[in-house]
Design a protein around this motif. Structure first.
Motif, PDB file in Angstrom:
ATOM      1  N   GLU A   1      -1.125  12.750 -16.788  1.00 13.49           N
ATOM      2  CA  GLU A   1      -1.224  13.523 -15.414  1.00 13.49           C
ATOM      3  C   GLU A   1       0.235  13.563 -14.532  1.00 13.49           C
ATOM      4  OE1 GLU A   1      -4.443  11.030 -14.226  1.00 13.49           O
ATOM      5  OE2 GLU A   1      -5.938  12.278 -15.211  1.00 13.49           O
ATOM      6  N   TYR A   2       0.165  14.105 -13.478  1.00 15.96           N
ATOM      7  CA  TYR A   2       1.350  14.597 -12.728  1.00 15.96           C
ATOM      8  C   TYR A   2       1.974  13.702 -11.489  1.00 15.96           C
ATOM      9  CZ  TYR A   2      -0.702  18.672 -14.962  1.00 15.96           C
ATOM     10  OH  TYR A   2      -1.272  19.223 -15.743  1.00 15.96           O
ATOM     11  N   LYS A   3       1.894  12.352 -11.878  1.00 15.67           N
ATOM     12  CA  LYS A   3       2.468  11.414 -10.844  1.00 15.67           C
ATOM     13  C   LYS A   3       3.922  11.501 -10.795  1.00 15.67           C
ATOM     14  CE  LYS A   3       3.073   7.760 -14.371  1.00 15.67           C
ATOM     15  NZ  LYS A   3       2.788   6.362 -14.737  1.00 15.67           N
TER      16      LYS A   3
ATOM     17  N   ALA B   1       0.894  -1.209   0.198  1.00 18.39           N
ATOM     18  CA  ALA B   1       0.122  -0.080   0.018  1.00 18.39           C
ATOM     19  C   ALA B   1       1.020   1.435  -0.074  1.00 18.39           C
ATOM     20  CB  ALA B   1      -0.830   0.096   1.328  1.00 18.39           C
ATOM     21  N   CYS B   2       0.843   1.788  -1.068  1.00 23.47           N
ATOM     22  CA  CYS B   2       1.864   2.983  -1.089  1.00 23.47           C
ATOM     23  C   CYS B   2       0.946   4.388  -0.961  1.00 23.47           C
ATOM     24  CB  CYS B   2       2.560   3.142  -2.496  1.00 23.47           C
ATOM     25  SG  CYS B   2       3.687   4.468  -2.752  1.00 23.47           S
ATOM     26  N   PHE B   3       1.144   4.668   0.282  1.00 24.97           N
ATOM     27  CA  PHE B   3       0.537   5.848   0.559  1.00 24.97           C
ATOM     28  C   PHE B   3       1.106   7.282  -0.063  1.00 24.97           C
ATOM     29  CE2 PHE B   3      -0.807   2.905   3.758  1.00 24.97           C
ATOM     30  CZ  PHE B   3      -2.143   2.865   3.886  1.00 24.97           C
ATOM     31  N   THR B   4       2.157   7.341  -0.544  1.00 24.70           N
ATOM     32  CA  THR B   4       2.678   8.353  -1.193  1.00 24.70           C
ATOM     33  C   THR B   4       1.948   8.484  -2.402  1.00 24.70           C
ATOM     34  OG1 THR B   4       5.138   8.022  -0.261  1.00 24.70           O
ATOM     35  CG2 THR B   4       4.930   9.364  -2.416  1.00 24.70           C
ATOM     36  N   GLN B   5       1.611   7.566  -3.087  1.00 29.54           N
ATOM     37  CA  GLN B   5       0.853   7.586  -4.519  1.00 29.54           C
ATOM     38  C   GLN B   5      -0.429   8.243  -4.110  1.00 29.54           C
ATOM     39  OE1 GLN B   5       1.101   3.980  -6.447  1.00 29.54           O
ATOM     40  NE2 GLN B   5       3.171   3.952  -6.388  1.00 29.54           N
ATOM     41  N   ILE B   6      -1.363   7.718  -3.106  1.00 33.25           N
ATOM     42  CA  ILE B   6      -2.572   8.025  -2.645  1.00 33.25           C
ATOM     43  C   ILE B   6      -2.475   9.561  -2.233  1.00 33.25           C
ATOM     44  CG2 ILE B   6      -4.287   7.522  -1.135  1.00 33.25           C
ATOM     45  CD1 ILE B   6      -3.422   4.577  -1.221  1.00 33.25           C
ATOM     46  N   PHE B   7      -1.519  10.120  -1.405  1.00 30.45           N
ATOM     47  CA  PHE B   7      -1.316  11.334  -1.222  1.00 30.45           C
ATOM     48  C   PHE B   7      -1.182  12.120  -2.375  1.00 30.45           C
ATOM     49  CE2 PHE B   7       1.626  14.808  -0.063  1.00 30.45           C
ATOM     50  CZ  PHE B   7       0.725  15.599   0.836  1.00 30.45           C
ATOM     51  N   LYS B   8      -0.407  11.768  -3.255  1.00 25.21           N
ATOM     52  CA  LYS B   8      -0.378  12.799  -4.495  1.00 25.21           C
ATOM     53  C   LYS B   8      -1.574  12.624  -5.218  1.00 25.21           C
ATOM     54  CE  LYS B   8       4.467  12.819  -5.537  1.00 25.21           C
ATOM     55  NZ  LYS B   8       5.498  12.726  -6.586  1.00 25.21           N
ATOM     56  N   TYR B   9      -2.284  11.500  -5.275  1.00 28.88           N
ATOM     57  CA  TYR B   9      -3.663  11.569  -5.873  1.00 28.88           C
ATOM     58  C   TYR B   9      -4.765  12.581  -5.293  1.00 28.88           C
ATOM     59  CZ  TYR B   9      -7.880   9.778  -7.903  1.00 28.88           C
ATOM     60  OH  TYR B   9      -9.156   9.947  -8.713  1.00 28.88           O
ATOM     61  N   ALA B  10      -4.386  12.715  -3.936  1.00 32.04           N
ATOM     62  CA  ALA B  10      -5.349  13.502  -3.124  1.00 32.04           C
ATOM     63  C   ALA B  10      -4.985  14.843  -3.409  1.00 32.04           C
ATOM     64  CB  ALA B  10      -5.409  13.336  -1.830  1.00 32.04           C
ATOM     65  N   CYS B  11      -3.628  15.313  -3.328  1.00 31.40           N
ATOM     66  CA  CYS B  11      -3.023  16.630  -3.911  1.00 31.40           C
ATOM     67  C   CYS B  11      -3.687  17.078  -5.287  1.00 31.40           C
ATOM     68  CB  CYS B  11      -1.574  16.586  -3.621  1.00 31.40           C
ATOM     69  SG  CYS B  11      -1.045  16.584  -2.114  1.00 31.40           S
ATOM     70  N   GLN B  12      -4.020  16.289  -6.065  1.00 25.35           N
ATOM     71  CA  GLN B  12      -4.088  16.619  -7.503  1.00 25.35           C
ATOM     72  C   GLN B  12      -5.731  16.493  -7.563  1.00 25.35           C
ATOM     73  OE1 GLN B  12      -2.498  14.386 -11.030  1.00 25.35           O
ATOM     74  NE2 GLN B  12      -3.778  15.716 -12.412  1.00 25.35           N
ATOM     75  N   PHE B  13      -6.325  15.786  -7.029  1.00 26.18           N
ATOM     76  CA  PHE B  13      -7.781  15.592  -7.489  1.00 26.18           C
ATOM     77  C   PHE B  13      -8.797  15.908  -6.107  1.00 26.18           C
ATOM     78  CE2 PHE B  13      -5.913  12.773 -10.505  1.00 26.18           C
ATOM     79  CZ  PHE B  13      -6.203  13.292 -11.607  1.00 26.18           C
TER      80      PHE B  13
END
Length: 175
Positions: A100-102, A53-65
């Motif tokens: 997108e900005y991953k 579970a990579c919460f860094t990716q989920i965090f960036k998703y939240a930052c963008q969307f």
């Protein structure tokens, strides 16, 4: 009880997304209480990328969307979830489309979150406490910092379009 009510009310694509990516679903639907609840639980590997579970990716998703509440909920748990707030490298993910900005720093990702300047303000106000590098480059290819990107919009006449808060300008030392 909250989860039962939510699952019973969803059908079709929403229900599949809830099953496949529950954290992303919570961000997309602004389910803040449920998002907080899921962050307190271990995430089963079936919901994780490459069994992690990579919460860094989920965090960036939240930052963008996401909205500011979603981002704050995750940001508040950043140490516990081992979120790399300054990550700018590429990774495999199913959350983003190629355009997108991953690959970008979280501040630059938040800068692309249209109509949600509060997200960027939250990250800047939290930078010192959370260790977010406000002078980080956009990504490994660009030498542009967030400050440079915002100032560049002034040069091309997009003052009204940007609309950042005074706090953002103050933290980035933009007159």
């Amino acid at each position: 009880q909250i989860c039962r009510e939510m699952v019973s009310g969803e059908t079709g694509d929403c229900n599949r997304k809830l099953e496949r990516d529950p954290l992303v679903y919570m961000i997309d639907h602004h389910r803040h209480q449920e998002l907080n609840m899921l962050l307190h639980c271990p995430i089963p590997s079936c919901f994780a990328i490459d069994s992690v579970a990579c919460f860094t990716q989920i965090f960036k998703y939240a930052c963008q969307f996401g909205c500011v509440k979603c981002v704050k909920t995750i940001l508040d748990r950043s140490e516990e979830k081992e979120i790399d707030l300054n990550l700018v490298k590429e990774w495999k993910t199913r959350y983003y489309k190629p355009h997108e900005y991953k690959y970008e720093h979280c501040l630059h990702v938040a800068h692309q979150n249209m109509n949600k300047k509060e997200v960027l303000d939250l990250l800047l106000r939290s930078a010192k406490e959370k260790g977010i590098d406000i002078h980080a480059k956009k990504n490994e290819e660009y030498r542009e910092t967030l400050r440079d990107a915002i100032i560049a919009t002034f040069a091309i006449g997009d003052l009204d379009k940007e609309g950042h808060t005074y706090e953002t300008y103050k933290i980035l030392k933009i007159d």
